[in-house]
Design an enzyme around this catalytic site. Structure first.
Site, PDB file in Angstrom:
ATOM      1  N   SER A  74       0.831  -1.204   0.000  1.00  0.00           N
ATOM      2  CA  SER A  74       0.000   0.000   0.000  1.00  0.00           C
ATOM      3  C   SER A  74       0.865   1.252   0.000  1.00  0.00           C
ATOM      4  O   SER A  74       1.465   1.559  -1.009  1.00  0.00           O
ATOM      5  CB  SER A  74      -1.046   0.030   1.103  1.00  0.00           C
ATOM      6  OG  SER A  74      -2.037   0.990   0.753  1.00  0.00           O
ATOM      7  N   HIS A  79       2.960  14.616   5.575  1.00  0.00           N
ATOM      8  CA  HIS A  79       2.789  16.033   5.240  1.00  0.00           C
ATOM      9  C   HIS A  79       3.245  16.804   6.470  1.00  0.00           C
ATOM     10  O   HIS A  79       2.853  16.467   7.582  1.00  0.00           O
ATOM     11  CB  HIS A  79       1.347  16.360   4.886  1.00  0.00           C
ATOM     12  CG  HIS A  79       1.218  17.700   4.232  1.00  0.00           C
ATOM     13  ND1 HIS A  79       1.514  17.908   2.912  1.00  0.00           N
ATOM     14  CD2 HIS A  79       0.862  18.891   4.729  1.00  0.00           C
ATOM     15  CE1 HIS A  79       1.325  19.186   2.612  1.00  0.00           C
ATOM     16  NE2 HIS A  79       0.934  19.813   3.708  1.00  0.00           N
ATOM     17  N   CYS A  94      -0.682  -3.985   3.994  1.00  0.00           N
ATOM     18  CA  CYS A  94      -1.371  -5.267   3.972  1.00  0.00           C
ATOM     19  C   CYS A  94      -0.351  -6.386   4.066  1.00  0.00           C
ATOM     20  O   CYS A  94       0.852  -6.154   4.012  1.00  0.00           O
ATOM     21  CB  CYS A  94      -2.165  -5.404   2.674  1.00  0.00           C
ATOM     22  SG  CYS A  94      -3.437  -4.153   2.473  1.00  0.00           S
TER      23      CYS A  94
END
Length: 125
Positions: A74, A79, A94
């Site tokens: 994934s 940020h 995952c």
């Protein structure tokens, strides 16, 4: 002759999605684009994930950074707001990858004074 429909294939996607709000971080750590990319790539490797691609963008000298490490499992994103000493990290993995190991490495490097972490187990079932 009429064909019988095959049963629909069932795919159970599962993984752990960790959202972390990290506060009280030194501004210089949050504006270092190359340093953050290296950190998140190391975090992915520490978690046992497989890196496909990464892209990071600095918004200017002394300003924030946004970046993503795309994983076979994934992603990891960050940020930052250096002016506030704040970073938001998003880690979704995952399979056998362990996102908590990625977060531990990120926190060890950034040394936040406080943190708020949510872990969500994601699944289609």
């Amino acid at each position: 002759m009429k064909r019988e429909a095959l049963p629909a294939a069932t795919h159970v996607a599962s993984g752990t999605h960790v959202l972390a709000d990290l506060n009280g971080i030194a501004a210089d750590k949050l504006s270092d684009c190359a340093g953050l990319e290296t950190l998140l790539r190391q975090a992915a490797e520490a978690a046992g994930a497989h890196i496909l691609f990464s892209h990071f963008h600095a918004f200017g000298d002394g300003q924030g950074v946004t970046g993503v490490v795309l994983l076979a499992e994934s992603h990891i994103t960050i940020h930052t707001w250096p002016e506030c000493g704040f970073a938001a990290a998003d880690i979704f993995m995952c399979g056998s990858a362990q996102p908590e190991l990625a977060l531990a490495l990120i926190e060890n490097a950034l040394q936040p004074q406080s943190r708020k972490v949510q872990a969500i187990q994601r699944s289609m079932t």
